[in-house]
Motif scaffolding. Structure first.
Motif, PDB file in Angstrom:
ATOM      1  N   THR A 149       8.751 -21.286  27.116  1.00  0.00           N
ATOM      2  CA  THR A 149       9.090 -23.012  27.625  1.00  0.00           C
ATOM      3  C   THR A 149       8.576 -23.679  26.322  1.00  0.00           C
ATOM      4  OG1 THR A 149       6.484 -23.311  28.243  1.00  0.00           O
ATOM      5  CG2 THR A 149       8.028 -22.226  30.148  1.00  0.00           C
ATOM      6  N   SER A 150       8.832 -24.819  26.365  1.00  0.00           N
ATOM      7  CA  SER A 150       8.597 -25.854  25.274  1.00  0.00           C
ATOM      8  C   SER A 150       6.900 -25.801  25.092  1.00  0.00           C
ATOM      9  CB  SER A 150       9.062 -27.207  25.592  1.00  0.00           C
ATOM     10  OG  SER A 150       8.544 -27.756  26.759  1.00  0.00           O
ATOM     11  N   LYS A 151       6.286 -25.751  26.087  1.00  0.00           N
ATOM     12  CA  LYS A 151       4.853 -25.721  25.941  1.00  0.00           C
ATOM     13  C   LYS A 151       4.387 -24.604  24.976  1.00  0.00           C
ATOM     14  CE  LYS A 151       0.531 -27.097  27.463  1.00  0.00           C
ATOM     15  NZ  LYS A 151      -0.464 -25.870  26.929  1.00  0.00           N
ATOM     16  N   ASP A 152       4.890 -23.363  25.510  1.00  0.00           N
ATOM     17  CA  ASP A 152       4.593 -22.069  24.398  1.00  0.00           C
ATOM     18  C   ASP A 152       5.012 -22.599  23.063  1.00  0.00           C
ATOM     19  OD1 ASP A 152       3.814 -20.770  26.815  1.00  0.00           O
ATOM     20  OD2 ASP A 152       6.107 -20.205  26.966  1.00  0.00           O
ATOM     21  N   VAL A 153       6.056 -23.256  22.794  1.00  0.00           N
ATOM     22  CA  VAL A 153       6.293 -23.452  21.255  1.00  0.00           C
ATOM     23  C   VAL A 153       5.507 -24.506  20.866  1.00  0.00           C
ATOM     24  CG1 VAL A 153       8.396 -24.226  19.842  1.00  0.00           C
ATOM     25  CG2 VAL A 153       8.770 -22.822  21.835  1.00  0.00           C
ATOM     26  N   PHE A 154       5.046 -25.389  21.716  1.00  0.00           N
ATOM     27  CA  PHE A 154       4.011 -26.577  21.189  1.00  0.00           C
ATOM     28  C   PHE A 154       2.754 -25.705  20.862  1.00  0.00           C
ATOM     29  CE2 PHE A 154       0.592 -29.264  22.483  1.00  0.00           C
ATOM     30  CZ  PHE A 154       0.627 -30.481  21.471  1.00  0.00           C
ATOM     31  N   ASP A 155       2.263 -25.029  21.737  1.00  0.00           N
ATOM     32  CA  ASP A 155       0.976 -24.482  21.342  1.00  0.00           C
ATOM     33  C   ASP A 155       0.940 -23.479  20.180  1.00  0.00           C
ATOM     34  OD1 ASP A 155       0.149 -25.344  23.894  1.00  0.00           O
ATOM     35  OD2 ASP A 155       0.187 -23.618  24.892  1.00  0.00           O
ATOM     36  N   ALA A 156       2.137 -22.741  19.960  1.00  0.00           N
ATOM     37  CA  ALA A 156       2.270 -21.819  18.731  1.00  0.00           C
ATOM     38  C   ALA A 156       2.321 -22.904  17.558  1.00  0.00           C
ATOM     39  CB  ALA A 156       3.671 -21.290  18.910  1.00  0.00           C
ATOM     40  N   ALA A 157       2.674 -24.124  17.469  1.00  0.00           N
ATOM     41  CA  ALA A 157       2.948 -24.857  16.478  1.00  0.00           C
ATOM     42  C   ALA A 157       1.696 -25.543  16.001  1.00  0.00           C
ATOM     43  CB  ALA A 157       3.964 -26.059  16.737  1.00  0.00           C
ATOM     44  N   MET A 158       1.081 -25.723  17.208  1.00  0.00           N
ATOM     45  CA  MET A 158      -0.428 -26.340  17.064  1.00  0.00           C
ATOM     46  C   MET A 158      -1.417 -25.420  16.373  1.00  0.00           C
ATOM     47  SD  MET A 158      -0.082 -29.680  17.596  1.00  0.00           S
ATOM     48  CE  MET A 158      -1.776 -30.104  17.679  1.00  0.00           C
ATOM     49  N   ALA A 159      -1.117 -24.142  16.573  1.00  0.00           N
ATOM     50  CA  ALA A 159      -1.781 -23.060  15.960  1.00  0.00           C
ATOM     51  C   ALA A 159      -1.331 -22.687  14.774  1.00  0.00           C
ATOM     52  CB  ALA A 159      -1.636 -21.786  16.988  1.00  0.00           C
ATOM     53  N   GLY A 160      -0.364 -23.328  14.131  1.00  0.00           N
ATOM     54  CA  GLY A 160       0.088 -23.104  12.537  1.00  0.00           C
ATOM     55  C   GLY A 160       1.088 -22.343  12.511  1.00  0.00           C
ATOM     56  N   ASP A 161       1.725 -21.853  13.885  1.00  0.00           N
ATOM     57  CA  ASP A 161       2.987 -20.959  13.709  1.00  0.00           C
ATOM     58  C   ASP A 161       4.180 -21.540  13.077  1.00  0.00           C
ATOM     59  OD1 ASP A 161       4.047 -18.300  15.391  1.00  0.00           O
ATOM     60  OD2 ASP A 161       5.652 -19.731  14.687  1.00  0.00           O
ATOM     61  N   GLU A 162       4.726 -20.838  11.896  1.00  0.00           N
ATOM     62  CA  GLU A 162       5.710 -21.664  11.006  1.00  0.00           C
ATOM     63  C   GLU A 162       7.040 -21.910  11.906  1.00  0.00           C
ATOM     64  OE1 GLU A 162       5.533 -23.421   8.324  1.00  0.00           O
ATOM     65  OE2 GLU A 162       3.412 -22.910   8.447  1.00  0.00           O
ATOM     66  N   MET A 163       7.347 -20.524  12.390  1.00  0.00           N
ATOM     67  CA  MET A 163       8.739 -20.741  13.404  1.00  0.00           C
ATOM     68  C   MET A 163       8.657 -21.803  14.273  1.00  0.00           C
ATOM     69  SD  MET A 163      10.721 -18.060  15.624  1.00  0.00           S
ATOM     70  CE  MET A 163      11.487 -16.705  14.130  1.00  0.00           C
ATOM     71  N   ALA A 164       7.482 -21.679  15.069  1.00  0.00           N
ATOM     72  CA  ALA A 164       7.411 -22.817  16.055  1.00  0.00           C
ATOM     73  C   ALA A 164       7.543 -24.356  15.441  1.00  0.00           C
ATOM     74  CB  ALA A 164       6.115 -22.662  16.723  1.00  0.00           C
ATOM     75  N   LYS A 165       7.061 -24.603  14.373  1.00  0.00           N
ATOM     76  CA  LYS A 165       7.155 -25.870  13.909  1.00  0.00           C
ATOM     77  C   LYS A 165       8.497 -26.133  13.346  1.00  0.00           C
ATOM     78  CE  LYS A 165       3.519 -25.227  10.863  1.00  0.00           C
ATOM     79  NZ  LYS A 165       2.561 -25.459   9.684  1.00  0.00           N
ATOM     80  N   ASP A 166       9.215 -24.979  12.737  1.00  0.00           N
ATOM     81  CA  ASP A 166      10.690 -25.115  12.476  1.00  0.00           C
ATOM     82  C   ASP A 166      11.770 -25.598  13.611  1.00  0.00           C
ATOM     83  OD1 ASP A 166      10.397 -24.417   9.697  1.00  0.00           O
ATOM     84  OD2 ASP A 166      10.810 -22.570   9.783  1.00  0.00           O
ATOM     85  N   ILE A 167      11.012 -25.007  14.857  1.00  0.00           N
ATOM     86  CA  ILE A 167      11.941 -25.357  15.996  1.00  0.00           C
ATOM     87  C   ILE A 167      11.795 -26.746  16.561  1.00  0.00           C
ATOM     88  CG2 ILE A 167      11.968 -24.918  18.585  1.00  0.00           C
ATOM     89  CD1 ILE A 167      11.128 -21.928  17.662  1.00  0.00           C
ATOM     90  N   PHE A 168      10.524 -27.228  16.068  1.00  0.00           N
ATOM     91  CA  PHE A 168      10.501 -28.714  16.478  1.00  0.00           C
ATOM     92  C   PHE A 168      11.202 -29.638  15.511  1.00  0.00           C
ATOM     93  CE2 PHE A 168       6.950 -27.845  19.441  1.00  0.00           C
ATOM     94  CZ  PHE A 168       7.233 -28.759  20.303  1.00  0.00           C
TER      95      PHE A 168
END
Length: 321
Positions: free
Chosen positions: A220-239
């Protein structure tokens, strides 16, 4: 007889929120039901009318309610119908206002859910005092409410302002819920962002990301947000990709109506600078020079669901008795 209250209903793709509102714009009591729980609209309306009756019983009396205003996907202000809403389980044309009015005995008016959010922002929120602005709702879909010269833009048929369905990618575009391909909504809604995550996982198999710990179809978008907030580079690229797509679209929207501000509302806007920074950079990069650095990008001033509920409730003061 003075009737000091109205009811506002926000029909979202996931939840339906109902609130009793007074003349000062205070939500006295609210509750919600799941929008997609029932495959038949009649069963949904039965549950919704029960909820309305319960809220009234806990707050006031029915003869104190002036009217009901509803903000719905593809809601037609002129006809009172929901017409071919892609993100709702009920298809075709649904005479929503009349069906609900028949159940609860209170006059009902409706408009598009994003238009309701725009009315709420203009009356109570970030757009107070503005006469030209656009509200973009980023939820299950992408909606928009356009205000020009202090008036909501409805068009001749009630459906003006479907900015979520401007076509961003004509070649090999994603299939949208509306049946076309390449729409902004297919990329930049909460569900679109999750689709981007699944694409990235498949197209970039060598990149390490915590998103691989989740079954792809469950992301879900929440999963991607949580990953981005944890520093996950792919998640940040998705945003970043999602925000760039929105910024590209916003540059076109500005060329159309030259708004003072574009206001973001809805679940995806909670991502804050993760989504806002790439939107702003992309919007300014793609903007006609005469518009650059003139348009404010803002988040809604109102609490979750309040803008749509308050905006919808404003229609309740205007219904016939």
């Amino acid at each position: 007889m003075d009737k000091p209250y109205v009811i506002g209903i926000d029909v979202g793709g996931t939840n339906t929120v109902v609130g009793i509102v007074d003349k000062r714009g205070q939500i006295l009591k609210s509750d919600s039901i799941k929008t997609g729980k029932h495959s038949q609209v009649e069963d949904y309306l039965d549950e919704l009318s029960d909820l309305i009756d319960d809220l009234i019983a806990g707050t006031t009396t029915k003869d104190q309610i002036k009217g009901i205003g509803a903000g719905t996907p593809n809601g037609n202000y002129f006809t009172g119908s929901i017409e071919f809403a892609p993100n709702l389980p009920w298809k075709g044309v649904i005479p929503f206002a009349q069906l609900l009015e028949d159940r609860v005995g209170i006059p009902v008016a409706l408009t598009n859910d994003a238009n309701a959010a725009a009315i709420g922002e203009m009356t109570y929120g970030a757009a107070r005092g503005m006469k030209d602005f656009i509200v973009i709702t980023l939820g299950t879909g992408v909606g928009s409410g356009i205000v020009v010269n202090g008036q909501l833009v409805y068009g001749h048929d009630g459906f003006a302002g479907e900015l979520g369905h401007v076509i961003m990618r004509r070649h090999n575009g994603r299939l949208c819920g509306c049946g076309r391909t390449g729409c902004l909504e297919a990329y930049s809604s909460a569900t679109g962002l999750a689709r981007t995550a699944r694409e990235y996982l498949e197209l970039k198999p060598d990149i390490q990301t915590r998103l691989r710990n989740i079954p792809a179809d469950d992301i879900t978008s929440k999963d991607v947000f949580d990953a981005a907030m944890a520093g996950d580079e792919m998640a940040k690229d998705i945003f970043k990709f999602t925000g760039e797509m929105l910024g590209e679209a916003f540059a076109d929207f500005v060329a159309f109506s030259s708004p003072e501000a574009i206001i973001l509302f809805g679940g995806l806007s909670k991502a804050g600078n993760l989504i806002m920074d790439p939107i702003r950079e992309s919007m300014e990069r793609n903007m006609l020079p005469i518009f650059r650095n003139k348009v404010k990008l803002m988040f809604s001033d109102l609490k979750e669901s309040d803008a749509a509920v308050l905006g919808a409730s404003a229609l309740g003061w205007e219904v016939r008795n």
